[in-house]
Structures are given as C-alpha cells and as structure tokens.
Design a protein around this motif. Structure first.
Motif, short mmCIF file in Angstrom:
data_model
loop_
_atom_site.label_atom_id
_atom_site.label_comp_id
_atom_site.label_asym_id
_atom_site.label_seq_id
_atom_site.Cartn_x
_atom_site.Cartn_y
_atom_site.Cartn_z
N ASN A 158 61.99 -44.71 8.73
CA ASN A 158 61.42 -43.38 8.77
C ASN A 158 60.12 -43.42 9.57
OD1 ASN A 158 60.23 -40.85 8.24
ND2 ASN A 158 61.18 -40.73 6.22
N LEU A 159 60.15 -42.91 10.79
CA LEU A 159 58.99 -42.87 11.67
C LEU A 159 58.40 -41.47 11.76
CD1 LEU A 159 60.27 -45.19 14.55
CD2 LEU A 159 58.49 -45.71 12.86
N GLY A 160 58.69 -40.64 10.75
CA GLY A 160 58.07 -39.33 10.70
C GLY A 160 56.58 -39.45 10.45
N PHE A 161 55.81 -38.48 10.97
CA PHE A 161 54.37 -38.51 10.75
C PHE A 161 53.85 -37.07 10.70
CE2 PHE A 161 49.93 -39.52 11.35
CZ PHE A 161 49.82 -40.72 10.66
N SER A 162 52.86 -36.85 9.86
CA SER A 162 52.37 -35.49 9.63
C SER A 162 51.86 -34.84 10.91
CB SER A 162 51.24 -35.51 8.60
OG SER A 162 50.12 -36.22 9.08
N GLY A 163 52.36 -33.64 11.19
CA GLY A 163 51.92 -32.86 12.34
C GLY A 163 52.40 -33.37 13.68
N ALA A 164 53.31 -34.35 13.70
CA ALA A 164 53.70 -34.97 14.97
C ALA A 164 54.46 -34.00 15.86
CB ALA A 164 54.57 -36.20 14.71
N GLY A 165 54.13 -34.07 17.14
CA GLY A 165 54.90 -33.41 18.19
C GLY A 165 55.46 -34.48 19.12
N PRO A 166 56.16 -34.11 20.16
CA PRO A 166 56.81 -35.12 21.01
C PRO A 166 55.83 -36.08 21.68
CG PRO A 166 56.95 -32.91 22.00
CD PRO A 166 56.49 -32.73 20.59
N THR A 167 54.63 -35.59 22.06
CA THR A 167 53.69 -36.50 22.74
C THR A 167 53.11 -37.54 21.79
OG1 THR A 167 51.87 -34.93 22.42
CG2 THR A 167 53.08 -34.80 24.50
N PHE A 168 53.21 -37.32 20.48
CA PHE A 168 52.78 -38.34 19.52
C PHE A 168 53.53 -39.64 19.78
CE2 PHE A 168 53.53 -40.48 15.41
CZ PHE A 168 52.23 -40.69 14.99
N TYR A 169 54.82 -39.53 20.09
CA TYR A 169 55.63 -40.72 20.37
C TYR A 169 55.53 -41.15 21.83
CZ TYR A 169 57.48 -39.51 15.82
OH TYR A 169 57.59 -39.22 14.48
N LEU A 170 55.45 -40.18 22.73
CA LEU A 170 55.37 -40.53 24.15
C LEU A 170 54.10 -41.33 24.45
CD1 LEU A 170 56.55 -37.16 25.74
CD2 LEU A 170 57.83 -39.32 25.65
N GLU A 171 53.04 -41.07 23.73
CA GLU A 171 51.77 -41.75 23.96
C GLU A 171 51.66 -43.07 23.22
OE1 GLU A 171 48.91 -38.84 22.84
OE2 GLU A 171 49.30 -37.54 24.58
N GLN A 172 52.69 -43.43 22.48
CA GLN A 172 52.69 -44.71 21.74
C GLN A 172 53.98 -45.46 22.07
OE1 GLN A 172 50.63 -44.46 17.68
NE2 GLN A 172 51.49 -42.41 17.86
N PRO A 173 54.04 -46.09 23.24
CA PRO A 173 55.28 -46.75 23.68
C PRO A 173 55.75 -47.86 22.74
CG PRO A 173 53.44 -47.35 25.10
CD PRO A 173 52.97 -46.22 24.25
N GLU A 174 54.83 -48.43 21.97
CA GLU A 174 55.25 -49.47 21.04
C GLU A 174 56.19 -48.92 19.97
OE1 GLU A 174 50.95 -48.31 19.84
OE2 GLU A 174 52.26 -48.28 21.60
N ILE A 175 56.04 -47.65 19.63
CA ILE A 175 56.98 -47.03 18.68
C ILE A 175 58.35 -46.90 19.32
CG2 ILE A 175 57.49 -44.98 17.31
CD1 ILE A 175 54.52 -44.49 17.03
#
Length: 524
Positions: A315-332
């Motif tokens: 579960n990689l959900g995170f409060s308030g996350a939008g798509p750039t939350f993941y795009l800006e963290q390539p390690e995820i």
C-alpha cells in the motif's frame, strides 16, 4: 494560527514590522509556539520571502519549556484529548473530567501510542531548534512550578534583560492537585511496561531503557531527558504499532495503520509491508491518496485483494497525494516497477498546479502565487472564487485539468508493469462544475475537478480501467478498536467527530474490491 492558514494574517511579517519600528521598551521581542503546531507554523513561513538578515544581526534565543517525566506528560495529553477537558478553570470542566475518569477503562496501547506521539513532537522540536543555530535554555515545568522566582530570573538573564531581579516574579504558591485516579493509571502503565521487560523509577522523569542484562531503572536526572533515539526505540518496543505516519496519532483509537519504513523509500507506509519487495512480480502495488491508505478503514481494498488472491500487496497510498507526488520520487516507482501489477487510484485534480497555485510535494498543499502564501488547496480555490471573475476561475480550472491529465498520463506511462486505473468515488465522472461561488459545487466530490472528458483522455493510457461508484456505509460510524463502542476523533483543528463522511467507508472498500477482482485475477 487559523487566521494565518486562511491567508488573513501574516504573523512573521508582523513581527518584522514590530522589530523595525523598535516597538519594545527593552528591545526584546518574543513569541510562543506550541510544539504540536510546529509543522503548521513552518508551513506558513516561506524562508525565501521572510529574510531576517536584512535587519542586521539578531541575537535569537530559544527558551524551551519541557517536562522531565515524559510518561506523565503523555498520560496527561491522552486524558485531556479523550475527556475534551484541557483546562480545569471552572466547576463544570472539573465535573466533566471527573465523569470521564469515572467511566475510564484502562488500555495500555493507546497510552503507549500517546507516548510515541509525544516523542515525535520532541524530535520535531529538536530539529526546529537546531535549524535556528541559536543558544537554547531548557526550562523544566517541574522546576518552574517548584521555584518560579529562580527559574524566571534564569530566563530573564538568558534573554538579555538587564538587572532581572528588578522584575517581579511570582512566589511558589502552585501545588499539584490531588488526582489519585490519574496516579493509579500512571502506576498501572509503569507496571505493564515492567511486565514487558522494561522499567522506570516512579517520577524519575525518565522513560525506560533496555540493557543487555534485561532491565535497568534509570536514575533521576536534572539536566536532560533520555536521548530521543533511545526513547523512540523503546516506545516502538512497548507498542510495535506506535510508529506514527499520517493520521495515526489522531486515529489511534479507531484503526492501527501499522506504519512501516521501507528500505530506500522516504516516509512510512501502511502495513503490513510484503517481505519480498526485491522479488520481481512477488507482490502488487497500489498508488493513491487517503482513500487508498484507507483512512478509518481497518480492512482497505489493498488488504482484501491480498487476502483473496494470496499475492502480497504494498500500500503506497499517501494523504493528499496527486500524480506528481510519485513522479517526483523515482525511488517509489522503482519499487512499483518490480511488482506484478499496479493499481493506480484516480487522484484529485486539486493536487496539481496552475497559473495561480504551485503544488508543494505533489500533495494538497499549494503556494498561492499572487502573495507567496502557503495553504491547503481548498483554501486557495475558495480564494480564487472570492477574488477573481468567473472567466478567470474557468481558466484556472481548465489549466488544472490539463495539468492533471498530463501528470496522470505520465505516471501511467512510467509504470512498466500492467496498470489498473481505479475510479473510487461516491460520484460518477459525469459531473459539471458550477461557477456559482461555492467551493463544493465547483470542485465536486473526490476526485475533485476530474470529469468525464478528463477521464476519456486518460483511460487509454492504462492497461485496465475499473470504476466503483458507491456511497454504501456513508456516514461511517467510528468505533473503538478495543471496546467496539462509538468513539470520537479529535482533529488537530479541535473538531470532534464520531462519524465520517469524508473518506470511503468500509463498505465502499468492499465494493471496490469486488470491482477489481475480475481484472486482478487475469494478471496473476
């Protein structure tokens, strides 16, 4: 603080103006920040805008008020939050607190979690104080109450007040109220800690430390609390579920999110975390906002799919996350690309930027660009409605949607394993915003601002698309993990609720699971 967060008051600039004007009889200026509000206070101060160096060298001093006995402090915090009585200033509040204590049922785990929360607050305070690079004076509550004249004289000398003895200080007339029931709860907690192989001296002001020989009573200290690293480690040993991530401190009585750190990734993530993350295809991943985290839900859709299919879920959900939350963290995304498949929740259109708002950390906190102030996205959109003509509102909404489509599409493109795009909402994508000045009718229910046309442009970027529209179980009654009875959650803004309509109910998670399973089974 609330005025500042709404953009109606800028405390930092006020302090600068006061300093420039020299509006202080002795040249000393000060303010108070309560530790649990540090993150909110820091969010409101843009260090690039607030630059005190322009006013010359400022001899900053930090006076830190703390307690030696963290266990007693954590117990006080917990009982105040639960009873909703923070100050006994009149007979009514005393009666309310006594009534709460009369029905109180002791439970070790929430107290241990309260202790862990307190330790996290101390760590945040440590970090903030360290960033100031200023001299620090530790003042202990126990000393301030016991010998106020000595302690206040020490504070006045520290901050540079000339001849502090000339200032009148209170005499030591404060005495601790007799509270035998709280004392009994305190002793029971210490006893349970000892049973767990840990021990503390009564009133020592120390939290237990574990040694290689088993147990050790910590001697009373007059100059420091135990190191935070040891205290945090011990808190985790007492209650393995006390590791705090988003929501856990507030929701501890309702759900255990089992937040866990993952090697190589920032933050903490809802558990249980698969133990085979290095095995390609050995697990599936789920990305999204609080709905994917499963706030207030003990059995979110990620856990249900894992249990039904036997394939571990991350579960990689995170409060308030939008798509750039993941795009800006390539390690995820590196971890996601080792999974069997990825479920990608349709995230909110408020969590992307536009010409008036810069999205911070890919979440629902934005900088309002006309003034440089930070606030929640909802507040920024309300400001847009209040201050701009309808044509500008339409333009900003169109920009946000275009940005959302681009970022969501990029996220799906960068995931190399099969993707399942999941619409998880109480409404269908077919909605039209109203430009009538009201925030709710503009943004719509989650995922805010996202409409049928936006989805039509996106679904082709995913391998599969699943839609679950349901409001079953809403509002969701909140119940205690330990007693099953109705329980209220006190939010940081002071609001108390015993039911929730903001997040998907357990029944909605059931419905999404049933919608996902036919597709998921084709990917196993």
């Amino acid at each position: 603080m609330r005025l500042a967060e709404s953009g109606d008051f800028d405390f930092a600039r006020l302090m600068i103006s006061v300093m420039v004007a020299g509006a202080s009889g002795n040249g000393i200026f000060g303010t108070k920040v309560i530790s649990q509000f540090l993150d909110r206070a820091e969010r409101l101060v843009d260090r690039d805008v607030i630059d005190l160096s322009a006013f010359g060298p400022l001899p900053l001093r930090v006076v830190r008020l703390r307690r030696r006995d963290l266990v007693a402090q954590a117990l006080s915090n917990h009982l105040a939050i639960e009873s909703k009585v923070f100050f006994e200033r009149n007979a009514d509040k005393t009666a309310r607190r006594n009534a709460y204590l009369a029905d109180y049922q002791y439970n070790f785990e929430p107290l241990a979690a309260a202790l862990s929360t307190l330790v996290d607050q101390e760590a945040a305070l440590d970090a903030t104080v360290a960033r100031t690079k200023a001299p620090v004076l530790d003042v202990y509550y126990e000393d301030l109450v016991g010998t106020p004249t000595d302690e206040l004289t020490r504070v006045l000398s520290f901050i540079g007040v000339e001849n502090p003895a000339k200032y009148k200080t209170p005499s030591a007339t404060t005495a601790k109220l007799d509270d035998s029931q709280t004392a009994a709860i305190y002793e029971q907690f210490l006893s349970d800690a000892t049973t767990a192989g840990l021990a503390v001296e009564h009133g020592s002001g120390s939290f237990p430390q574990e040694t290689s020989s088993g147990k050790e009573d910590i001697a009373s200290t007059t100059d420091a609390i135990p190191s935070l690293a040891k205290t945090k480690a011990l808190a985790a040993k007492i209650n393995p579920n006390a590791q705090m991530g988003p929501y856990q401190a507030v929701d501890i009585d309702v759900v255990d999110y089992d937040y866990t750190r993952i090697d190589g990734l920032p933050r903490r993530w809802r558990g249980p975390v698969p133990d085979n993350l290095d095995e390609p295809g050995g697990f599936f991943a789920a990305l999204g906002a609080a709905q994917t985290v499963g706030r207030f839900c003990r059995d979110p859709y990620v856990a249900q799919i894992q249990r039904t299919t036997g394939l571990p879920g991350l579960n990689l959900g995170f409060s308030g996350a939008g798509p750039t939350f993941y795009l800006e963290q390539p390690e995820i995304l590196d971890v996601v690309n080792r999974s069997r498949f990825a479920i990608v929740q349709v995230m909110s259109g408020r969590s992307v930027g536009n010409s008036l708002m810069r999205c911070e950390d890919g979440r629902n906190i934005v900088t309002w660009l006309p003034t440089g102030e930070r606030c929640f996205a909802e507040e920024a959109y309300q400001r847009l409605l209040d201050e701009y003509p309808k044509r500008d509102v339409r333009k900003v909404v169109a920009e946000a949607r275009d940005g959302w489509i681009a970022h969501m599409g990029e996220l799906l493109d960068r995931i190399e394993v099969p993707t399942v795009l999941a619409w998880f909402s109480t409404r269908s994508p077919r909605y039209k915003p109203r430009f009538d000045g009201r925030l709710g009718t503009l943004m719509g229910a989650f995922p805010h601002l996202v409409d049928h046309r936006s989805m039509k442009q996106l679904v082709g970027r995913a391998d599969h698309y699943v839609k679950s529209v349901s409001d079953r179980g809403v509002p969701h009654r909140l119940t205690s993990l330990t007693t099953g009875r109705s329980v209220s959650v006190v939010f940081p803004n002071g609001e108390s609720r015993n039911e929730d309509s903001s997040y998907p109910s357990p029944e909605m998670h059931d419905d999404l699971t049933q919608a996902l399973l036919p597709v998921v089974r084709t990917l196993l």
